[in-house]
Design a protein around this motif. Structure first.
Motif, PDB file in Angstrom:
ATOM      1  N   GLU A   1     -15.989  43.606  -5.602  1.00  0.00           N
ATOM      2  CA  GLU A   1     -16.341  43.833  -4.199  1.00  0.00           C
ATOM      3  C   GLU A   1     -15.855  42.681  -3.317  1.00  0.00           C
ATOM      4  OE1 GLU A   1     -20.505  44.637  -3.836  1.00  0.00           O
ATOM      5  OE2 GLU A   1     -20.355  46.509  -4.969  1.00  0.00           O
ATOM      6  N   ALA A   2     -15.753  41.495  -3.889  1.00  0.00           N
ATOM      7  CA  ALA A   2     -15.262  40.332  -3.143  1.00  0.00           C
ATOM      8  C   ALA A   2     -13.739  40.344  -3.133  1.00  0.00           C
ATOM      9  CB  ALA A   2     -15.779  39.041  -3.774  1.00  0.00           C
ATOM     10  N   ALA A   3     -13.164  40.363  -1.955  1.00  0.00           N
ATOM     11  CA  ALA A   3     -11.702  40.453  -1.815  1.00  0.00           C
ATOM     12  C   ALA A   3     -10.979  39.315  -2.531  1.00  0.00           C
ATOM     13  CB  ALA A   3     -11.317  40.479  -0.342  1.00  0.00           C
ATOM     14  N   GLU A   4     -11.584  38.127  -2.572  1.00  0.00           N
ATOM     15  CA  GLU A   4     -10.906  36.990  -3.205  1.00  0.00           C
ATOM     16  C   GLU A   4     -10.763  37.149  -4.718  1.00  0.00           C
ATOM     17  OE1 GLU A   4     -15.279  35.664  -2.900  1.00  0.00           O
ATOM     18  OE2 GLU A   4     -13.856  36.599  -1.530  1.00  0.00           O
ATOM     19  N   ASN A   5     -11.480  38.093  -5.300  1.00  0.00           N
ATOM     20  CA  ASN A   5     -11.370  38.343  -6.741  1.00  0.00           C
ATOM     21  C   ASN A   5     -10.329  39.397  -7.076  1.00  0.00           C
ATOM     22  OD1 ASN A   5     -13.423  36.505  -7.235  1.00  0.00           O
ATOM     23  ND2 ASN A   5     -14.995  38.067  -7.075  1.00  0.00           N
TER      24      ASN A   5
ATOM     25  N   ASN B   1      -7.182  39.846  -7.421  1.00  0.00           N
ATOM     26  CA  ASN B   1      -5.824  39.385  -7.694  1.00  0.00           C
ATOM     27  C   ASN B   1      -5.694  39.152  -9.189  1.00  0.00           C
ATOM     28  OD1 ASN B   1      -6.197  36.373  -8.297  1.00  0.00           O
ATOM     29  ND2 ASN B   1      -7.270  36.603  -6.333  1.00  0.00           N
ATOM     30  N   ARG B   2      -4.474  39.175  -9.622  1.00  0.00           N
ATOM     31  CA  ARG B   2      -4.197  39.092 -11.062  1.00  0.00           C
ATOM     32  C   ARG B   2      -4.716  37.782 -11.672  1.00  0.00           C
ATOM     33  NH1 ARG B   2       1.574  40.194 -14.020  1.00  0.00           N
ATOM     34  NH2 ARG B   2       0.658  40.381 -16.055  1.00  0.00           N
ATOM     35  N   HIS B   3      -4.508  36.678 -10.977  1.00  0.00           N
ATOM     36  CA  HIS B   3      -4.928  35.378 -11.502  1.00  0.00           C
ATOM     37  C   HIS B   3      -6.443  35.316 -11.713  1.00  0.00           C
ATOM     38  CE1 HIS B   3      -5.148  31.108 -12.244  1.00  0.00           C
ATOM     39  NE2 HIS B   3      -6.033  31.014 -11.278  1.00  0.00           N
ATOM     40  N   SER B   4      -7.212  35.799 -10.732  1.00  0.00           N
ATOM     41  CA  SER B   4      -8.671  35.762 -10.858  1.00  0.00           C
ATOM     42  C   SER B   4      -9.146  36.559 -12.065  1.00  0.00           C
ATOM     43  CB  SER B   4      -9.337  36.307  -9.597  1.00  0.00           C
ATOM     44  OG  SER B   4      -9.142  35.432  -8.523  1.00  0.00           O
ATOM     45  N   VAL B   5      -8.560  37.716 -12.270  1.00  0.00           N
ATOM     46  CA  VAL B   5      -8.970  38.555 -13.398  1.00  0.00           C
ATOM     47  C   VAL B   5      -8.563  37.909 -14.721  1.00  0.00           C
ATOM     48  CG1 VAL B   5      -8.761  40.824 -14.483  1.00  0.00           C
ATOM     49  CG2 VAL B   5      -8.838  40.646 -11.991  1.00  0.00           C
TER      50      VAL B   5
ATOM     51  N   LYS C   1     -11.037  42.371 -23.351  1.00  0.00           N
ATOM     52  CA  LYS C   1      -9.656  41.965 -23.023  1.00  0.00           C
ATOM     53  C   LYS C   1      -8.843  43.150 -22.516  1.00  0.00           C
ATOM     54  CE  LYS C   1      -8.901  37.971 -26.002  1.00  0.00           C
ATOM     55  NZ  LYS C   1      -8.205  37.440 -27.174  1.00  0.00           N
ATOM     56  N   ASN C   2      -8.988  44.293 -23.176  1.00  0.00           N
ATOM     57  CA  ASN C   2      -8.276  45.497 -22.736  1.00  0.00           C
ATOM     58  C   ASN C   2      -8.692  45.889 -21.322  1.00  0.00           C
ATOM     59  OD1 ASN C   2      -6.756  45.839 -25.053  1.00  0.00           O
ATOM     60  ND2 ASN C   2      -8.245  47.211 -26.003  1.00  0.00           N
ATOM     61  N   LEU C   3      -9.984  45.872 -21.066  1.00  0.00           N
ATOM     62  CA  LEU C   3     -10.479  46.192 -19.728  1.00  0.00           C
ATOM     63  C   LEU C   3      -9.871  45.254 -18.692  1.00  0.00           C
ATOM     64  CD1 LEU C   3     -12.472  47.565 -17.704  1.00  0.00           C
ATOM     65  CD2 LEU C   3     -14.093  45.773 -18.335  1.00  0.00           C
ATOM     66  N   LEU C   4      -9.917  43.965 -18.969  1.00  0.00           N
ATOM     67  CA  LEU C   4      -9.397  42.978 -18.019  1.00  0.00           C
ATOM     68  C   LEU C   4      -7.884  43.081 -17.867  1.00  0.00           C
ATOM     69  CD1 LEU C   4     -11.650  39.948 -18.988  1.00  0.00           C
ATOM     70  CD2 LEU C   4     -11.905  41.495 -17.019  1.00  0.00           C
ATOM     71  N   PHE C   5      -7.188  43.442 -18.934  1.00  0.00           N
ATOM     72  CA  PHE C   5      -5.742  43.662 -18.839  1.00  0.00           C
ATOM     73  C   PHE C   5      -5.449  44.769 -17.840  1.00  0.00           C
ATOM     74  CE2 PHE C   5      -2.272  46.478 -20.245  1.00  0.00           C
ATOM     75  CZ  PHE C   5      -1.194  45.652 -19.958  1.00  0.00           C
ATOM     76  N   TYR C   6      -6.148  45.895 -17.982  1.00  0.00           N
ATOM     77  CA  TYR C   6      -5.903  47.024 -17.082  1.00  0.00           C
ATOM     78  C   TYR C   6      -6.337  46.711 -15.651  1.00  0.00           C
ATOM     79  CZ  TYR C   6      -4.328  50.069 -20.805  1.00  0.00           C
ATOM     80  OH  TYR C   6      -3.595  50.637 -21.821  1.00  0.00           O
ATOM     81  N   VAL C   7      -7.440  46.002 -15.485  1.00  0.00           N
ATOM     82  CA  VAL C   7      -7.869  45.617 -14.131  1.00  0.00           C
ATOM     83  C   VAL C   7      -6.832  44.695 -13.499  1.00  0.00           C
ATOM     84  CG1 VAL C   7      -9.590  44.350 -12.782  1.00  0.00           C
ATOM     85  CG2 VAL C   7     -10.334  45.945 -14.562  1.00  0.00           C
ATOM     86  N   SER C   8      -6.353  43.693 -14.245  1.00  0.00           N
ATOM     87  CA  SER C   8      -5.354  42.770 -13.685  1.00  0.00           C
ATOM     88  C   SER C   8      -4.039  43.483 -13.386  1.00  0.00           C
ATOM     89  CB  SER C   8      -5.120  41.567 -14.606  1.00  0.00           C
ATOM     90  OG  SER C   8      -4.427  41.931 -15.765  1.00  0.00           O
ATOM     91  N   SER C   9      -3.733  44.521 -14.164  1.00  0.00           N
ATOM     92  CA  SER C   9      -2.502  45.281 -13.926  1.00  0.00           C
ATOM     93  C   SER C   9      -2.513  45.978 -12.573  1.00  0.00           C
ATOM     94  CB  SER C   9      -2.288  46.320 -15.028  1.00  0.00           C
ATOM     95  OG  SER C   9      -2.109  45.684 -16.267  1.00  0.00           O
ATOM     96  N   LEU C  10      -3.687  46.274 -12.068  1.00  0.00           N
ATOM     97  CA  LEU C  10      -3.786  46.885 -10.741  1.00  0.00           C
ATOM     98  C   LEU C  10      -3.246  45.968  -9.650  1.00  0.00           C
ATOM     99  CD1 LEU C  10      -7.342  48.459 -10.887  1.00  0.00           C
ATOM    100  CD2 LEU C  10      -5.172  49.687 -10.697  1.00  0.00           C
ATOM    101  N   PHE C  11      -3.242  44.690  -9.921  1.00  0.00           N
ATOM    102  CA  PHE C  11      -2.847  43.720  -8.910  1.00  0.00           C
ATOM    103  C   PHE C  11      -1.448  43.160  -9.117  1.00  0.00           C
ATOM    104  CE2 PHE C  11      -7.490  43.515  -9.450  1.00  0.00           C
ATOM    105  CZ  PHE C  11      -7.823  44.122  -8.245  1.00  0.00           C
ATOM    106  N   ASN C  12      -0.668  43.779 -10.023  1.00  0.00           N
ATOM    107  CA  ASN C  12       0.737  43.402 -10.185  1.00  0.00           C
ATOM    108  C   ASN C  12       1.489  43.752  -8.910  1.00  0.00           C
ATOM    109  OD1 ASN C  12       0.465  42.504 -12.791  1.00  0.00           O
ATOM    110  ND2 ASN C  12       1.260  44.348 -13.734  1.00  0.00           N
TER     111      ASN C  12
END
Length: 154
Positions: A45-49, A51-55, A68-79
């Motif tokens: 919900e926080a915009a500063e989170n 981004n790929r680096h934060s995740v 790890k799989n969950l976080l991989f897919y979440v970070s992929s949204l911010f590529n």
């Protein structure tokens, strides 16, 4: 976790002296996927989170593989360049782990993914109702523009 968040919604955003959040500790201490999903819902919900680096900063060698799989897919949204995995693959993964808020997040970011869902017209009204409650108006508009047959016969 849900009870704590319900009684004190800002608990998820609290940081310790090292700047680490409850989500970081959940990811690195072996918390269940369900707990991590609940925390990620609020954390994103926080915009500063968003981004790929934060995740990716939530991952360490002690992070369970399902998290790890969950976080991989979440970070992929911010590529910046979205090739692998595609929004459709990310959405399919979120659905496979029953993380519907994650699926709605994908739809909000990539409304054109609706076209790949191949939903039957009989469920489209329900689908649009859920999307309308969870996503921005611009996402809803994009979905309708990309699926003109949704409104056929209306």
């Amino acid at each position: 976790v849900d009870a704590l968040v319900t009684s004190w919604i800002y608990a998820v955003k609290e940081k310790d002296a090292s700047g680490r959040t409850p989500l970081y500790y959940a990811c690195t201490s072996g918390a269940s996927l369900a707990i991590v999903q609940s925390l990620v819902d609020l954390w994103l919900e926080a915009a500063e989170n968003r981004n790929r680096h934060s995740v990716q900063s939530l991952i360490c060698r002690y992070t369970p593989s399902d998290v790890k799989n969950l976080l991989f897919y979440v970070s992929s949204l911010f590529n910046e360049v979205q090739y692998y995995p595609s929004p459709h693959e990310i959405m399919s993964f979120f659905i496979s782990i029953n993380w519907l808020n994650g699926a709605m997040f994908v739809i909000s970011m990539y409304p054109t993914v609706t076209k790949n869902l191949k939903l039957h017209t009989k469920v489209m009204a329900d689908y649009l109702s859920v999307v309308g409650k969870c996503c921005r108006l611009t996402a809803m508009s994009m979905i309708i523009q990309n699926e003109p047959d949704l409104l056929e016969g209306v």
